[in-house]
Scaffold this motif. Structure first.
Motif, PDB file in Angstrom:
ATOM      1  N   ASN A 115      45.922  45.014  35.471  1.00  0.00           N
ATOM      2  CA  ASN A 115      44.390  44.263  35.634  1.00  0.00           C
ATOM      3  C   ASN A 115      44.951  42.617  36.226  1.00  0.00           C
ATOM      4  O   ASN A 115      44.082  42.208  36.665  1.00  0.00           O
ATOM      5  CB  ASN A 115      43.339  44.064  34.605  1.00  0.00           C
ATOM      6  N   TYR A 116      45.892  42.189  35.583  1.00  0.00           N
ATOM      7  CA  TYR A 116      46.285  40.717  35.656  1.00  0.00           C
ATOM      8  C   TYR A 116      47.358  40.526  36.702  1.00  0.00           C
ATOM      9  O   TYR A 116      47.620  39.441  37.082  1.00  0.00           O
ATOM     10  CB  TYR A 116      46.479  40.046  34.261  1.00  0.00           C
ATOM     11  N   PHE A 117      48.290  41.588  36.493  1.00  0.00           N
ATOM     12  CA  PHE A 117      49.752  40.976  37.146  1.00  0.00           C
ATOM     13  C   PHE A 117      50.056  41.935  38.196  1.00  0.00           C
ATOM     14  O   PHE A 117      49.674  43.037  38.201  1.00  0.00           O
ATOM     15  CB  PHE A 117      50.787  41.251  36.030  1.00  0.00           C
ATOM     16  N   ILE A 493      40.616  33.632  36.015  1.00  0.00           N
ATOM     17  CA  ILE A 493      40.737  34.117  37.292  1.00  0.00           C
ATOM     18  C   ILE A 493      41.834  35.140  37.549  1.00  0.00           C
ATOM     19  O   ILE A 493      42.080  35.877  38.536  1.00  0.00           O
ATOM     20  CB  ILE A 493      40.849  32.984  38.253  1.00  0.00           C
ATOM     21  N   LEU A 494      42.994  35.155  36.738  1.00  0.00           N
ATOM     22  CA  LEU A 494      44.143  36.372  36.955  1.00  0.00           C
ATOM     23  C   LEU A 494      43.576  37.613  37.151  1.00  0.00           C
ATOM     24  O   LEU A 494      42.799  38.203  36.197  1.00  0.00           O
ATOM     25  CB  LEU A 494      45.180  36.160  35.783  1.00  0.00           C
ATOM     26  N   GLY A 495      44.148  38.286  38.149  1.00  0.00           N
ATOM     27  CA  GLY A 495      43.793  39.840  38.474  1.00  0.00           C
ATOM     28  C   GLY A 495      42.761  39.587  39.476  1.00  0.00           C
ATOM     29  O   GLY A 495      42.351  40.654  40.025  1.00  0.00           O
ATOM     30  N   ARG A 496      41.993  38.423  39.824  1.00  0.00           N
ATOM     31  CA  ARG A 496      40.975  38.319  40.670  1.00  0.00           C
ATOM     32  C   ARG A 496      40.994  37.488  41.857  1.00  0.00           C
ATOM     33  O   ARG A 496      40.060  37.028  42.809  1.00  0.00           O
ATOM     34  CB  ARG A 496      39.532  38.121  40.006  1.00  0.00           C
ATOM     35  N   THR A 500      46.494  33.536  43.801  1.00  0.00           N
ATOM     36  CA  THR A 500      46.933  32.961  42.596  1.00  0.00           C
ATOM     37  C   THR A 500      47.723  33.916  41.713  1.00  0.00           C
ATOM     38  O   THR A 500      48.813  33.680  41.160  1.00  0.00           O
ATOM     39  CB  THR A 500      45.739  32.607  41.625  1.00  0.00           C
ATOM     40  N   ASP A 501      47.561  35.136  42.073  1.00  0.00           N
ATOM     41  CA  ASP A 501      48.291  36.429  41.348  1.00  0.00           C
ATOM     42  C   ASP A 501      49.802  36.202  41.875  1.00  0.00           C
ATOM     43  O   ASP A 501      50.590  36.550  41.161  1.00  0.00           O
ATOM     44  CB  ASP A 501      47.806  37.637  41.622  1.00  0.00           C
ATOM     45  N   GLN A 521      41.879  31.026  46.823  1.00  0.00           N
ATOM     46  CA  GLN A 521      40.199  31.597  47.008  1.00  0.00           C
ATOM     47  C   GLN A 521      40.396  32.946  46.166  1.00  0.00           C
ATOM     48  O   GLN A 521      41.289  33.592  45.756  1.00  0.00           O
ATOM     49  CB  GLN A 521      39.946  31.992  48.216  1.00  0.00           C
ATOM     50  N   PRO A 522      39.188  33.296  45.410  1.00  0.00           N
ATOM     51  CA  PRO A 522      38.988  34.405  44.626  1.00  0.00           C
ATOM     52  C   PRO A 522      38.960  35.752  45.742  1.00  0.00           C
ATOM     53  O   PRO A 522      38.675  35.580  46.716  1.00  0.00           O
ATOM     54  CB  PRO A 522      37.745  34.236  44.148  1.00  0.00           C
TER      55      PRO A 522
END
Length: 528
Positions: A115-117, A493-496, A500-501, A521-522
């Motif tokens: 979900n995050y990486f 925010i990680l995963g979204r 960023t990810d 941006q998300p």
């Protein structure tokens, strides 16, 4: 040597995992004894974790000193769960995750780390979730013996006390709560600090065989990461901290930190109401002078509750609590707006053209309590929660040791932050005034120790719980950091955010830190 045991986590490994002699503890850390996770632990995993993924998960309980200054003294167990690297032949090491809180259970976070990486991270790292000391399955620190005691504690403790009677009752009940903690919390009472957890984390790092720590922390977990990096800068390989606290302020002035935290919620709420009006009623049900409607709604509820079409009573406390909770998640913002419109309609039935009812439930209250002392000492229901939230905050964050001026302070905060000032003041400011711990271990700095690789600091512009200013301060206080920002609502925010990810993946795998000052941006904005 007395041991504070963690709840059974691993089949057949608890006894051997906690059988470290005092001599061994002084000279080395025993390797983590990974084994099959207990069935009740696996039962907590979401359906998104496939049977194949479940079969690869392993669990362990790692012994650590209750008081790290006395390594031969009492021990406690830290529950861990590991998701192995997809490509073990190319494994770099382990990543430890902390979801925040404080007091948040992180045990299953490794299992849901997709979900995050991005896959590049999951291919190269074992991902380890854990319950910090005193939390959930890690020998939970409990202030009550029974659920009946805990229920009585909540009776008369208001999350938004406004009248003289509500304020007096809340002060009285919070004192009763801390009295219970003094009686029942046990040896962890003085040793729930973030410093203690950071030292536990170093034991866990060594136990899994990593020479340096890789860590990703969310919310309160950013303080844990910053503390570790400043106690053990040479042992820090890569660290990502998302949704940051202001460490210096939090550890030196708890009241001012919480006062500024209330402002962060106000900033997020204001941005949400403006965004609502900008997209219009077809996308946001509360559009049409959203700020004016919200203030009128608060004023009306201050006089008495509203009744929704289904008979539900909605109070001002309900609204403030739900707004605070729903601002944490982008996905909950549109349903929140619809729910606010339904409350507005209930208060203005002649103006309502439709009834809108969100399916999102009220946000859970803070993990706080207070209560009467006149309950049956031997009721039937065991208390199964823990009281780690205050256990950590009341040690880490210094507060005045009196509640005498609470009413005037709450009024002042409310004037500055009209929706959330009083709500924020009714948590730590009140309870920590009478917290029974004395001379606890706590790290108060320095925060500027230089790590070899930059620490990646991630902040959302409209994060309610840890306002963007806190991420800016975190990056400035750390000795070697890069700040990346996201034009996003929600907490962390990680995963979204795909951009960023990708930046985080390149950093964790290749140690190529993103350029300072980048803005991402998300994946989704509210009301999209």
């Amino acid at each position: 040597m007395r041991v504070v045991l963690a709840t059974a986590l691993v089949l057949g490994t608890i006894a051997s995992g906690l059988g470290v002699s005092s001599a061994q503890a002084e000279t080395s850390v025993r390797p983590a004894a990974w084994g099959q996770c207990a069935a009740d632990v696996l039962a907590t995993l979401p359906a998104s974790v496939t049977p194949e993924e479940r079969a690869k998960l392993t669990c362990a309980v790692q012994e650590v000193p209750v008081d790290h200054s006395r390594p031969r003294g009492e021990k406690t167990g830290i529950a861990m769960m590991k998701r192995p690297a997809n490509d073990p032949s190319r494994k770099i090491g382990s990543i430890f995750l902390n979801p925040g809180g404080p007091g948040g259970s992180g045990l299953i976070r490794g299992a849901v780390s997709k979900n995050y990486f991005q896959p590049a991270v999951l291919d190269r790292f074992d991902v380890i979730g854990f319950d910090p000391r005193g939390v959930a399955r890690s020998a939970p620190m409990r202030c009550f013996r029974t659920q009946e005691e805990a229920d009585a504690v909540n009776d008369g403790w208001y999350s938004l006390p406004t009248t003289r009677d509500e304020i007096s009752s809340t002060i009285r009940q919070s004192k009763a709560y801390t009295d219970y903690c003094k009686i029942n919390a046990g040896p962890l009472l003085n040793h729930m600090s973030t410093e203690a957890v950071a030292r536990d984390l170093d034991v866990m790092r060594e136990a899994v065989g990593d020479k340096q720590l890789n860590f990703v922390g969310f919310s309160y977990g950013t303080l844990l990461g910053a503390t570790y990096a400043n106690i053990f800068p040479a042992k820090t390989r890569a660290m990502v901290i998302d949704g940051n606290v202001d460490p210096r302020l939090r550890l030196t002035d708890g009241a001012q930190y919480d006062r500024e935290r209330a402002r962060g919620f106000e900033i997020a709420l204001d941005a949400m109401l403006k965004r609502c009006d900008s997209v219009g009623a077809t996308k946001c049900a509360f559009a049409g002078n959203a700020r004016g409607k919200f203030e009128a709604l608060k004023a009306a509820l201050a006089k008495g509750p509203a009744t929704l079409p289904d008979g539900t009573k909605v109070t001002l406390s309900d609204v403030v609590g739900r707004v605070a909770g729903d601002l944490y998640s982008i996905a909950r913002i549109a349903p929140l707006a619809a729910w606010l419109q339904s409350v507005h309609n209930a208060l203005n039935p002649s103006a309502a053209t439709m009834s809108v009812q969100s399916t999102v439930e009220l946000a859970a209250p803070l993990n706080n309590a207070g209560g009467r002392m006149d309950v049956d000492p031997l009721p039937d229901t065991p208390y199964t929660a823990d009281d780690s939230y205050f256990g950590v905050n009341c040690i880490d964050k210094p507060f005045a040791r009196t509640t005498r001026n609470w009413a005037s302070t709450a009024a002042k905060w409310e004037k500055e932050s009209p929706t959330f000032g009083r709500y924020q003041a009714a948590a730590d400011l009140l309870t920590c005034a009478t917290w029974p711990a004395r001379n606890p271990d706590r790290w108060i700095g320095p925060w500027n120790k230089r790590t070899k690789n930059p620490i990646v600091v991630v902040g959302n512009y409209y994060d309610p719980a840890t306002q963007y200013l806190f991420s800016q301060r975190m990056a400035k206080q750390l000795g070697n950091a890069r700040l990346i920002s996201v034009d996003a609502f929600g907490h962390c925010i990680l995963g979204r955010s795909a951009g960023t990810d990708a930046a985080v993946a390149k950093y964790l795998v290749d140690l190529v830190a993103p350029a300072d000052g980048q803005v991402f941006q998300p994946n989704v904005q509210p009301f999209a």
